[in-house]
Design a protein around this motif. Structure first.
Motif, PDB file in Angstrom:
ATOM      1  N   ALA A  23       1.069  -1.462  -0.555  1.00  0.00           N
ATOM      2  CA  ALA A  23       0.292   0.256  -0.356  1.00  0.00           C
ATOM      3  C   ALA A  23       0.739   1.352   0.118  1.00  0.00           C
ATOM      4  CB  ALA A  23      -0.731  -0.249   0.948  1.00  0.00           C
ATOM      5  N   LYS A  24       0.416   2.097  -1.305  1.00  0.00           N
ATOM      6  CA  LYS A  24       1.474   3.560  -1.096  1.00  0.00           C
ATOM      7  C   LYS A  24       0.614   4.156  -0.520  1.00  0.00           C
ATOM      8  CE  LYS A  24       4.110   1.529  -3.991  1.00  0.00           C
ATOM      9  NZ  LYS A  24       5.743   1.432  -4.518  1.00  0.00           N
ATOM     10  N   ARG A  25       1.685   5.545   0.157  1.00  0.00           N
ATOM     11  CA  ARG A  25       1.801   6.913   0.581  1.00  0.00           C
ATOM     12  C   ARG A  25       0.514   7.187  -0.297  1.00  0.00           C
ATOM     13  NH1 ARG A  25       2.507   8.550   6.647  1.00  0.00           N
ATOM     14  NH2 ARG A  25       4.105   9.858   5.521  1.00  0.00           N
ATOM     15  N   THR A  26      -0.507   7.916  -0.249  1.00  0.00           N
ATOM     16  CA  THR A  26      -1.215   8.058  -1.006  1.00  0.00           C
ATOM     17  C   THR A  26      -0.830  10.171  -1.306  1.00  0.00           C
ATOM     18  OG1 THR A  26      -2.958   8.558   0.618  1.00  0.00           O
ATOM     19  CG2 THR A  26      -3.084   6.542  -1.099  1.00  0.00           C
ATOM     20  N   GLY A  27      -0.417  10.589   0.048  1.00  0.00           N
ATOM     21  CA  GLY A  27      -0.814  12.359  -0.571  1.00  0.00           C
ATOM     22  C   GLY A  27       1.199  12.368  -1.080  1.00  0.00           C
ATOM     23  N   TRP A  28       1.759  11.390  -1.093  1.00  0.00           N
ATOM     24  CA  TRP A  28       2.952  11.991  -2.050  1.00  0.00           C
ATOM     25  C   TRP A  28       2.192  11.600  -3.826  1.00  0.00           C
ATOM     26  CZ3 TRP A  28       5.910  13.564   0.345  1.00  0.00           C
ATOM     27  CH2 TRP A  28       6.827  13.474   1.825  1.00  0.00           C
ATOM     28  N   TRP A  29       1.657  10.993  -3.469  1.00  0.00           N
ATOM     29  CA  TRP A  29       0.516  10.917  -5.242  1.00  0.00           C
ATOM     30  C   TRP A  29       0.572  12.537  -5.557  1.00  0.00           C
ATOM     31  CZ3 TRP A  29      -2.471   6.153  -4.590  1.00  0.00           C
ATOM     32  CH2 TRP A  29      -1.311   4.845  -4.650  1.00  0.00           C
ATOM     33  N   ILE A  30      -0.287  12.913  -5.072  1.00  0.00           N
ATOM     34  CA  ILE A  30      -0.255  14.968  -5.253  1.00  0.00           C
ATOM     35  C   ILE A  30       1.137  15.411  -5.389  1.00  0.00           C
ATOM     36  CG2 ILE A  30      -1.828  16.677  -3.723  1.00  0.00           C
ATOM     37  CD1 ILE A  30      -3.019  15.033  -2.800  1.00  0.00           C
ATOM     38  N   ALA A  31       1.671  14.846  -4.639  1.00  0.00           N
ATOM     39  CA  ALA A  31       3.310  15.628  -5.265  1.00  0.00           C
ATOM     40  C   ALA A  31       3.666  15.948  -6.376  1.00  0.00           C
ATOM     41  CB  ALA A  31       4.273  15.492  -4.017  1.00  0.00           C
ATOM     42  N   ASP A 133       6.618  13.035  16.751  1.00  0.00           N
ATOM     43  CA  ASP A 133       7.242  13.244  16.349  1.00  0.00           C
ATOM     44  C   ASP A 133       8.373  12.540  15.384  1.00  0.00           C
ATOM     45  OD1 ASP A 133       7.224  15.672  17.154  1.00  0.00           O
ATOM     46  OD2 ASP A 133       9.019  16.108  18.524  1.00  0.00           O
ATOM     47  N   ALA A 134       7.656  11.569  15.537  1.00  0.00           N
ATOM     48  CA  ALA A 134       8.995  10.914  14.560  1.00  0.00           C
ATOM     49  C   ALA A 134       8.717  10.572  13.582  1.00  0.00           C
ATOM     50  CB  ALA A 134       9.061   8.715  15.570  1.00  0.00           C
ATOM     51  N   ASP A 135       6.991  10.421  13.875  1.00  0.00           N
ATOM     52  CA  ASP A 135       5.809  10.060  12.197  1.00  0.00           C
ATOM     53  C   ASP A 135       6.458  11.554  11.281  1.00  0.00           C
ATOM     54  OD1 ASP A 135       3.969   9.659  10.417  1.00  0.00           O
ATOM     55  OD2 ASP A 135       2.783  11.124  11.403  1.00  0.00           O
ATOM     56  N   LYS A 136       6.435  12.431  11.746  1.00  0.00           N
ATOM     57  CA  LYS A 136       6.402  13.616  11.235  1.00  0.00           C
ATOM     58  C   LYS A 136       7.780  13.899  10.800  1.00  0.00           C
ATOM     59  CE  LYS A 136       2.025  14.856  11.849  1.00  0.00           C
ATOM     60  NZ  LYS A 136       1.052  14.624  10.550  1.00  0.00           N
ATOM     61  N   LEU A 137       8.969  13.247  11.812  1.00  0.00           N
ATOM     62  CA  LEU A 137       9.927  13.835  10.951  1.00  0.00           C
ATOM     63  C   LEU A 137      10.002  12.687   9.499  1.00  0.00           C
ATOM     64  CD1 LEU A 137      12.750  15.090  11.077  1.00  0.00           C
ATOM     65  CD2 LEU A 137      13.372  13.508  13.274  1.00  0.00           C
ATOM     66  N   GLU A 138      10.393  11.719  10.126  1.00  0.00           N
ATOM     67  CA  GLU A 138      10.278  10.356   8.666  1.00  0.00           C
ATOM     68  C   GLU A 138       9.018  11.227   7.566  1.00  0.00           C
ATOM     69  OE1 GLU A 138      10.567   8.154   5.569  1.00  0.00           O
ATOM     70  OE2 GLU A 138       8.525   8.849   6.663  1.00  0.00           O
ATOM     71  N   CYS A 139       8.685  12.076   7.694  1.00  0.00           N
ATOM     72  CA  CYS A 139       7.712  12.203   6.571  1.00  0.00           C
ATOM     73  C   CYS A 139       8.330  13.464   5.610  1.00  0.00           C
ATOM     74  CB  CYS A 139       6.614  13.019   6.748  1.00  0.00           C
ATOM     75  SG  CYS A 139       5.163  13.546   5.050  1.00  0.00           S
ATOM     76  N   LEU A 140       9.125  14.167   6.442  1.00  0.00           N
ATOM     77  CA  LEU A 140       9.855  15.442   6.571  1.00  0.00           C
ATOM     78  C   LEU A 140      11.212  15.216   6.000  1.00  0.00           C
ATOM     79  CD1 LEU A 140      10.888  18.748   8.254  1.00  0.00           C
ATOM     80  CD2 LEU A 140      12.511  16.756   7.650  1.00  0.00           C
ATOM     81  N   VAL A 154       6.950  19.746  -2.702  1.00  0.00           N
ATOM     82  CA  VAL A 154       7.223  19.162  -2.057  1.00  0.00           C
ATOM     83  C   VAL A 154       7.164  20.136  -0.228  1.00  0.00           C
ATOM     84  CG1 VAL A 154       7.430  16.617  -2.322  1.00  0.00           C
ATOM     85  CG2 VAL A 154       9.671  18.034  -1.682  1.00  0.00           C
ATOM     86  N   GLN A 155       7.731  20.862  -0.841  1.00  0.00           N
ATOM     87  CA  GLN A 155       7.919  22.190   0.201  1.00  0.00           C
ATOM     88  C   GLN A 155       6.965  22.302   1.168  1.00  0.00           C
ATOM     89  OE1 GLN A 155      11.243  24.071   0.876  1.00  0.00           O
ATOM     90  NE2 GLN A 155      10.251  23.975   2.490  1.00  0.00           N
ATOM     91  N   SER A 156       5.916  23.060   0.487  1.00  0.00           N
ATOM     92  CA  SER A 156       4.724  22.397   1.916  1.00  0.00           C
ATOM     93  C   SER A 156       4.383  21.142   2.899  1.00  0.00           C
ATOM     94  CB  SER A 156       3.454  22.811   0.972  1.00  0.00           C
ATOM     95  OG  SER A 156       3.005  21.224   0.682  1.00  0.00           O
ATOM     96  N   TRP A 157       5.276  20.052   2.191  1.00  0.00           N
ATOM     97  CA  TRP A 157       5.086  19.270   3.047  1.00  0.00           C
ATOM     98  C   TRP A 157       6.404  19.626   4.251  1.00  0.00           C
ATOM     99  CZ3 TRP A 157       2.692  18.005  -1.258  1.00  0.00           C
ATOM    100  CH2 TRP A 157       2.214  17.590  -1.880  1.00  0.00           C
ATOM    101  N   ILE A 158       7.109  19.374   4.320  1.00  0.00           N
ATOM    102  CA  ILE A 158       8.662  19.838   4.682  1.00  0.00           C
ATOM    103  C   ILE A 158       8.157  21.339   5.904  1.00  0.00           C
ATOM    104  CG2 ILE A 158      10.813  20.955   4.607  1.00  0.00           C
ATOM    105  CD1 ILE A 158      11.006  19.709   1.857  1.00  0.00           C
ATOM    106  N   ASP A 159       7.681  22.299   5.572  1.00  0.00           N
ATOM    107  CA  ASP A 159       6.786  23.269   6.225  1.00  0.00           C
ATOM    108  C   ASP A 159       6.054  22.959   7.122  1.00  0.00           C
ATOM    109  OD1 ASP A 159       8.413  24.950   4.847  1.00  0.00           O
ATOM    110  OD2 ASP A 159       6.613  25.984   3.361  1.00  0.00           O
TER     111      ASP A 159
END
Length: 195
Positions: A23-31, A133-140, A154-159
């Motif tokens: 199963a893929k992380r779908t938010g990245w498809w938007i990016a 925090d680990a969840d968010k940091l891994e996404c960043l 992907v800058q908005s994901w980082i921010d």
């Protein structure tokens, strides 16, 4: 005493969580990422990230890693609902989904998983705060890697991920990721031996 039904229930859950590898992380498809990481990919590095953060913050790394491994297991049933999708969709809460997933497991397994998921969702213990925090940091970190691969969306994901961090250690690591180069580890590896 564990019954054959308990064992079968535990195996059923193991088969189910295996879906997270596909199963893929779908938010990245938007990016615009054509082949994004899987949910299992994310959970694995979140667990390693959580272990490191826990050590830096002085909390229990094993507990944090457990919460990180389990934090998205519910997505076998509801999928990975992107941030924008959550504006329109209402899914069952994670503890309820987890309860359904592990209903056939041995009581000790039910207690272990239920406790970790409830702690993560409550986000009140130091370990749960670090796990989140680990969840968010891994996404960043993943967004930074995509950015270094030429993905400019992907800058908005980082921010957003950086803004969500709570611990000093996570903020320091986020800044190191943002200012770093994902392949610097290559220059730190030993040269092959010439025998």
């Amino acid at each position: 005493m564990m019954t054959d039904a308990d064992t079968a229930g535990a195996m059923s859950f193991l088969f189910e969580v295996g879906m997270l590898k596909r199963a893929k992380r779908t938010g990245w498809w938007i990016a615009g990422i054509n082949n994004p990481e899987s949910i299992a990919d994310h959970s694995f590095r979140a667990a390693i990230t959580g272990t490191i953060l826990a050590a830096m913050e002085g909390v229990d790394p094993a507990r944090v890693a457990l919460m990180c491994v389990l934090h998205d297991t519910q997505e076998t049933r509801i999928g990975d609902i992107s941030r924008i999708g959550k504006r329109y969709l209402k899914a069952a809460d994670n503890p309820s989904i987890t309860a359904d997933q592990i209903a056939g497991c041995p009581p000790t397994v039910v207690d272990t998983i239920t406790s970790a998921v409830a702690e993560y969702e409550a986000a009140t213990t130091p370990e749960a705060i670090v796990a989140r925090d680990a969840d968010k940091l891994e996404c960043l970190i993943q967004a930074v890697e995509y950015q270094h691969q030429g993905i400019t969306t992907v800058q908005s994901w980082i921010d957003n991920c950086r803004a969500a961090l709570k611990t000093d250690s996570a903020l320091r690591l986020a800044d190191a990721a943002i200012g770093g180069e994902p392949l610097t580890w290559l220059s730190n590896s030993p040269k092959p031996r010439q025998d």
